[in-house]
Design an enzyme around this catalytic site. Sequence first.
Site, PDB file in Angstrom:
ATOM      1  N   ASP A 127       0.765  -1.191   0.123  1.00 57.18           N
ATOM      2  CA  ASP A 127      -0.036  -0.108   0.008  1.00 57.18           C
ATOM      3  C   ASP A 127       0.913   1.297  -0.044  1.00 57.18           C
ATOM      4  OD1 ASP A 127      -2.804   0.684  -0.246  1.00 57.18           O
ATOM      5  OD2 ASP A 127      -2.493   1.748   1.819  1.00 57.18           O
ATOM      6  N   GLY A 158      -0.701   7.120 -11.526  1.00 59.01           N
ATOM      7  CA  GLY A 158      -0.621   7.859 -10.439  1.00 59.01           C
ATOM      8  C   GLY A 158      -0.255   9.200 -10.335  1.00 59.01           C
ATOM      9  N   ARG A 213       8.512   1.984  -3.728  1.00 51.08           N
ATOM     10  CA  ARG A 213       8.334   0.774  -3.719  1.00 51.08           C
ATOM     11  C   ARG A 213       9.752  -0.086  -3.987  1.00 51.08           C
ATOM     12  NH1 ARG A 213       3.744   1.095  -5.736  1.00 51.08           N
ATOM     13  NH2 ARG A 213       4.450   1.816  -7.640  1.00 51.08           N
TER      14      ARG A 213
HETATM   15  P1  IMP Z   1      -2.454   1.864  -3.773  1.00 49.81           P
HETATM   16  O1  IMP Z   1      -0.929   1.538  -3.097  1.00 49.81           O
HETATM   17  O2  IMP Z   1      -2.468   1.018  -5.008  1.00 49.81           O
HETATM   18  O3  IMP Z   1      -3.542   1.898  -2.644  1.00 49.81           O
HETATM   19  O4  IMP Z   1      -2.034   3.384  -4.255  1.00 49.81           O
HETATM   20  C1  IMP Z   1      -2.751   4.504  -3.600  1.00 49.81           C
HETATM   21  C2  IMP Z   1      -2.595   5.658  -4.594  1.00 49.81           C
HETATM   22  O5  IMP Z   1      -1.070   6.200  -4.901  1.00 49.81           O
HETATM   23  C3  IMP Z   1      -3.142   5.506  -6.165  1.00 49.81           C
HETATM   24  O6  IMP Z   1      -3.777   6.699  -6.526  1.00 49.81           O
HETATM   25  C4  IMP Z   1      -1.838   5.051  -6.983  1.00 49.81           C
HETATM   26  O7  IMP Z   1      -2.199   5.557  -8.239  1.00 49.81           O
HETATM   27  C5  IMP Z   1      -0.853   6.191  -6.137  1.00 49.81           C
HETATM   28  N1  IMP Z   1       0.407   5.531  -6.469  1.00 49.81           N
HETATM   29  C6  IMP Z   1       0.882   4.168  -5.893  1.00 49.81           C
HETATM   30  N2  IMP Z   1       2.248   3.801  -6.499  1.00 49.81           N
HETATM   31  C7  IMP Z   1       2.549   5.099  -7.055  1.00 49.81           C
HETATM   32  C8  IMP Z   1       3.572   5.216  -7.634  1.00 49.81           C
HETATM   33  O8  IMP Z   1       4.317   4.370  -7.630  1.00 49.81           O
HETATM   34  N3  IMP Z   1       3.587   6.573  -8.457  1.00 49.81           N
HETATM   35  C9  IMP Z   1       2.649   7.233  -8.529  1.00 49.81           C
HETATM   36  N4  IMP Z   1       1.544   7.072  -7.793  1.00 49.81           N
HETATM   37  C10 IMP Z   1       1.391   6.032  -7.063  1.00 49.81           C
END
Ligand code: IMP
Length: 192
Positions: free
Chosen positions: A68, A149, A177
């Site tokens: 997450d 994102g 990540r």
């Molecule tokens: P989740 O971990 O999938 O819940 O991501 C949460 C939010 O952060 C989402 O809107 C994703 O698009 C954004 N997000 C997650 N990882 C990245 C990244 O590596 N770059 C940009 N946005 C990210």
Amino acid sequence: MSHFIFATHNSHKVKELKAMLPQLQIKTLIDLNHQDEIAETASDLKGNALIKAQEIYDLFGGAVIADDTGLEVLALNGAPGVRSARYAGEPKNDTKNLEKLLGALKGEKNRKAQFRTVICLLTNEKTLYFEGIVKGTISEKAVGIGGFGYDPVFVPDGFNQSFAELPPEVKNHISHRGLAVQKLVQYLQGAR
Ligand code: IMP
């Protein structure tokens, strides 16, 4: 441990993770034909990573990894944070989230931010967490077509380009990540 289930439907994350971990066999929720969205109801990233890993472990067993991620903006007291995916409301929409963020920071001089990822590794023996953080600034407008994102507005410290402009291998090396995955790999190498 060389076979993992990565508890995500996000094809961008899958691509990143597989590029970072070519030595591991990784199945995703797409490979397993598991279509249901997992509700991210916890109040922090660690809790959500565990919810995702637990739901998939209960269904499929094995070794599950789930991540997450949140974008934490200093001038917004850490928002959107754990709400990053749904910052602009339901249904989740990356473009609307990005527009809302730029609107919230309009005229703001302090644009410092960080991405934070928590990876949960869940097996029948243990539950472990690996965290990665990358610091940077939020640009005035979205630039670049790579990544996903919030990548087009995030400029990591030490660079002049957004994550969406940088080559994927550079992003993977320095990203939230990427750093969490490096810690996971170190653990897996030591656990052999
Ligand atoms: P989740 O971990 O999938 O819940 O991501 C949460 C939010 O952060 C989402 O809107 C994703 O698009 C954004 N997000 C997650 N990882 C990245 C990244 O590596 N770059 C940009 N946005 C990210």
